[in-house]
Motif scaffolding. Structure first.
Motif, PDB file in Angstrom:
ATOM      1  N   ARG A  59      23.596  45.828  33.830  1.00 15.99           N
ATOM      2  CA  ARG A  59      22.671  44.773  33.405  1.00 15.99           C
ATOM      3  C   ARG A  59      21.492  44.635  34.385  1.00 15.99           C
ATOM      4  O   ARG A  59      20.388  44.298  33.996  1.00 15.99           O
ATOM      5  N   GLN A  60      21.767  44.928  35.651  1.00 10.90           N
ATOM      6  CA  GLN A  60      20.721  44.853  36.676  1.00 10.90           C
ATOM      7  C   GLN A  60      19.912  46.140  36.766  1.00 10.90           C
ATOM      8  O   GLN A  60      19.004  46.251  37.587  1.00 10.90           O
ATOM      9  N   GLY A  61      20.253  47.127  35.942  1.00  7.95           N
ATOM     10  CA  GLY A  61      19.502  48.383  35.930  1.00  7.95           C
ATOM     11  C   GLY A  61      19.807  49.303  37.090  1.00  7.95           C
ATOM     12  O   GLY A  61      18.990  50.164  37.430  1.00  7.95           O
ATOM     13  N   LEU A  62      20.980  49.161  37.706  1.00  7.72           N
ATOM     14  CA  LEU A  62      21.336  50.009  38.841  1.00  7.72           C
ATOM     15  C   LEU A  62      21.834  51.360  38.339  1.00  7.72           C
ATOM     16  O   LEU A  62      22.520  51.438  37.326  1.00  7.72           O
ATOM     17  N   SER A  63      21.488  52.405  39.055  1.00  5.83           N
ATOM     18  CA  SER A  63      21.905  53.754  38.684  1.00  5.83           C
ATOM     19  C   SER A  63      23.373  53.943  39.036  1.00  5.83           C
ATOM     20  O   SER A  63      23.761  53.721  40.182  1.00  5.83           O
ATOM     21  N   PRO A  64      24.179  54.376  38.086  1.00  6.70           N
ATOM     22  CA  PRO A  64      25.604  54.591  38.380  1.00  6.70           C
ATOM     23  C   PRO A  64      25.789  55.607  39.501  1.00  6.70           C
ATOM     24  O   PRO A  64      25.188  56.675  39.492  1.00  6.70           O
ATOM     25  N   GLU A 103      38.867  51.954  49.070  1.00  2.84           N
ATOM     26  CA  GLU A 103      39.050  51.244  47.794  1.00  2.84           C
ATOM     27  C   GLU A 103      40.349  50.442  47.816  1.00  2.84           C
ATOM     28  O   GLU A 103      40.395  49.282  47.417  1.00  2.84           O
ATOM     29  N   ARG A 104      41.416  51.072  48.287  1.00  4.14           N
ATOM     30  CA  ARG A 104      42.719  50.402  48.336  1.00  4.14           C
ATOM     31  C   ARG A 104      42.669  49.165  49.227  1.00  4.14           C
ATOM     32  O   ARG A 104      43.127  48.095  48.845  1.00  4.14           O
ATOM     33  N   LEU A 105      42.084  49.325  50.403  1.00  4.95           N
ATOM     34  CA  LEU A 105      42.029  48.202  51.342  1.00  4.95           C
ATOM     35  C   LEU A 105      41.117  47.075  50.845  1.00  4.95           C
ATOM     36  O   LEU A 105      41.419  45.903  51.042  1.00  4.95           O
ATOM     37  N   MET A 106      40.008  47.440  50.211  1.00  4.51           N
ATOM     38  CA  MET A 106      39.072  46.409  49.734  1.00  4.51           C
ATOM     39  C   MET A 106      39.627  45.622  48.543  1.00  4.51           C
ATOM     40  O   MET A 106      39.215  44.497  48.312  1.00  4.51           O
ATOM     41  N   THR A 107      40.538  46.220  47.797  1.00  5.90           N
ATOM     42  CA  THR A 107      41.083  45.529  46.627  1.00  5.90           C
ATOM     43  C   THR A 107      42.538  45.095  46.851  1.00  5.90           C
ATOM     44  O   THR A 107      43.221  44.724  45.901  1.00  5.90           O
ATOM     45  N   GLU A 108      42.953  45.152  48.093  1.00  2.00           N
ATOM     46  CA  GLU A 108      44.300  44.715  48.435  1.00  2.00           C
ATOM     47  C   GLU A 108      44.490  43.271  47.972  1.00  2.00           C
ATOM     48  O   GLU A 108      43.601  42.442  48.105  1.00  2.00           O
ATOM     49  N   GLY A 109      45.620  42.988  47.427  1.00  2.00           N
ATOM     50  CA  GLY A 109      45.886  41.638  46.941  1.00  2.00           C
ATOM     51  C   GLY A 109      45.635  41.488  45.446  1.00  2.00           C
ATOM     52  O   GLY A 109      45.918  40.433  44.876  1.00  2.00           O
ATOM     53  N   LEU A 110      45.059  42.509  44.823  1.00  2.00           N
ATOM     54  CA  LEU A 110      44.856  42.483  43.373  1.00  2.00           C
ATOM     55  C   LEU A 110      45.870  43.411  42.717  1.00  2.00           C
ATOM     56  O   LEU A 110      46.186  44.473  43.262  1.00  2.00           O
ATOM     57  N   SER A 111      46.331  43.032  41.552  1.00  2.00           N
ATOM     58  CA  SER A 111      47.201  43.921  40.783  1.00  2.00           C
ATOM     59  C   SER A 111      46.344  45.031  40.176  1.00  2.00           C
ATOM     60  O   SER A 111      45.113  44.928  40.132  1.00  2.00           O
ATOM     61  N   GLU A 112      46.991  46.070  39.670  1.00  2.00           N
ATOM     62  CA  GLU A 112      46.246  47.161  39.034  1.00  2.00           C
ATOM     63  C   GLU A 112      45.404  46.655  37.861  1.00  2.00           C
ATOM     64  O   GLU A 112      44.221  47.001  37.766  1.00  2.00           O
ATOM     65  N   PRO A 113      45.953  45.830  36.958  1.00  2.00           N
ATOM     66  CA  PRO A 113      45.105  45.302  35.875  1.00  2.00           C
ATOM     67  C   PRO A 113      43.928  44.463  36.400  1.00  2.00           C
ATOM     68  O   PRO A 113      42.834  44.520  35.845  1.00  2.00           O
ATOM     69  N   GLU A 114      44.144  43.717  37.478  1.00  2.00           N
ATOM     70  CA  GLU A 114      43.048  42.929  38.052  1.00  2.00           C
ATOM     71  C   GLU A 114      41.977  43.838  38.643  1.00  2.00           C
ATOM     72  O   GLU A 114      40.782  43.572  38.507  1.00  2.00           O
ATOM     73  N   ARG A 115      42.397  44.931  39.309  1.00  2.00           N
ATOM     74  CA  ARG A 115      41.417  45.889  39.856  1.00  2.00           C
ATOM     75  C   ARG A 115      40.590  46.499  38.731  1.00  2.00           C
ATOM     76  O   ARG A 115      39.374  46.632  38.841  1.00  2.00           O
ATOM     77  N   GLU A 116      41.259  46.880  37.654  1.00  6.73           N
ATOM     78  CA  GLU A 116      40.547  47.464  36.514  1.00  6.73           C
ATOM     79  C   GLU A 116      39.585  46.455  35.896  1.00  6.73           C
ATOM     80  O   GLU A 116      38.453  46.805  35.544  1.00  6.73           O
ATOM     81  N   GLN A 117      40.030  45.220  35.773  1.00  5.08           N
ATOM     82  CA  GLN A 117      39.165  44.177  35.206  1.00  5.08           C
ATOM     83  C   GLN A 117      37.958  43.939  36.115  1.00  5.08           C
ATOM     84  O   GLN A 117      36.824  43.858  35.636  1.00  5.08           O
ATOM     85  N   LEU A 118      38.196  43.819  37.419  1.00  2.00           N
ATOM     86  CA  LEU A 118      37.106  43.600  38.358  1.00  2.00           C
ATOM     87  C   LEU A 118      36.109  44.757  38.306  1.00  2.00           C
ATOM     88  O   LEU A 118      34.897  44.535  38.242  1.00  2.00           O
ATOM     89  N   THR A 119      36.603  45.979  38.296  1.00  4.03           N
ATOM     90  CA  THR A 119      35.727  47.152  38.228  1.00  4.03           C
ATOM     91  C   THR A 119      34.890  47.129  36.959  1.00  4.03           C
ATOM     92  O   THR A 119      33.682  47.389  36.992  1.00  4.03           O
ATOM     93  N   GLY A 120      35.510  46.807  35.846  1.00  6.91           N
ATOM     94  CA  GLY A 120      34.771  46.738  34.586  1.00  6.91           C
ATOM     95  C   GLY A 120      33.701  45.665  34.599  1.00  6.91           C
ATOM     96  O   GLY A 120      32.578  45.889  34.134  1.00  6.91           O
ATOM     97  N   LEU A 121      34.034  44.506  35.135  1.00  4.32           N
ATOM     98  CA  LEU A 121      33.048  43.422  35.209  1.00  4.32           C
ATOM     99  C   LEU A 121      31.890  43.789  36.134  1.00  4.32           C
ATOM    100  O   LEU A 121      30.720  43.550  35.799  1.00  4.32           O
ATOM    101  N   LEU A 122      32.210  44.363  37.291  1.00  3.82           N
ATOM    102  CA  LEU A 122      31.155  44.758  38.228  1.00  3.82           C
ATOM    103  C   LEU A 122      30.280  45.859  37.643  1.00  3.82           C
ATOM    104  O   LEU A 122      29.062  45.854  37.823  1.00  3.82           O
ATOM    105  N   ARG A 123      30.895  46.805  36.932  1.00  7.41           N
ATOM    106  CA  ARG A 123      30.123  47.875  36.287  1.00  7.41           C
ATOM    107  C   ARG A 123      29.141  47.272  35.276  1.00  7.41           C
ATOM    108  O   ARG A 123      27.978  47.663  35.206  1.00  7.41           O
ATOM    109  N   ARG A 124      29.618  46.319  34.502  1.00  4.53           N
ATOM    110  CA  ARG A 124      28.761  45.673  33.502  1.00  4.53           C
ATOM    111  C   ARG A 124      27.602  44.929  34.172  1.00  4.53           C
ATOM    112  O   ARG A 124      26.460  45.009  33.717  1.00  4.53           O
TER     113      ARG A 124
END
Length: 175
Positions: free
Chosen positions: A146-151, A121-142
């Protein structure tokens, strides 16, 4: 300068869907390499994580949650049981069923798996700030919702079902 109708030099523009697919494939390949150091496949790691969160479930329930055919799940679980990572116990409520549990050895490996996952997780999100990681995670979760994927269930388990049926979920006419 380019003529009208010609594309400017350089790589073609890419959209979000392509970038998600590109990063997803890259992330999956890197994670599989990291898991190989623990002698695990992504599917095996997914089952260990699922069992940690909900121990004692039946093989049928686990197969359904993972989108695997029950017959495929049995062979899949056999390997982990032979390695001493999981165990099947008779279900105390319904003796016809087996309840699947992590063993102590499976729990130890799961702790190592969590470390590998955190580093990935750390390596894949390297270059993003903590707020950016949280925002990206929230957007991807949404988007995933929406696509009906199982969490928490990797889509690779669906391909195990597709192998059996010759169909894939989400393809018109294949429901």
């Amino acid at each position: 300068m380019t003529n009208e109708g010609e594309r400017p030099p350089g790589p073609p523009p890419t959209g979000a869907a392509f970038l998600l697919a590109q990063l997803g494939a890259h992330a999956a390949d890197l994670f599989a390499e990291r898991l190989a150091t623990l002698d695990l496949t992504p599917a095996q790691s997914g089952l260990l994580r699922l069992l940690a969160g909900s121990p004692g479930r039946s093989q049928r329930e686990l197969a359904d949650d993972l989108g695997m055919p029950p017959s495929r799940f049995v062979a899949f679980a056999d390997e982990l049981e032979q390695r001493g990572l999981i165990e099947r116990r008779r279900n105390p409520v319904d003796r016809r069923l087996y309840a699947v549990h992590l063993t102590d050895e499976g729990g130890t490996l799961l702790a190592q798996l969590r470390q590998v996952g955190a580093e990935h997780e750390r390596l894949m999100t390297e270059g993003l700030s903590e707020p950016e990681r949280e925002q990206l995670t929230g957007l991807l979760r949404r988007l995933a919702e929406r696509q009906g994927l199982s969490p928490g269930v990797h889509p690779g388990f669906r391909s195990m079902r597709a192998e059996r049926t010759g169909r894939r979920k989400g393809v018109p006419g294949n429901r």
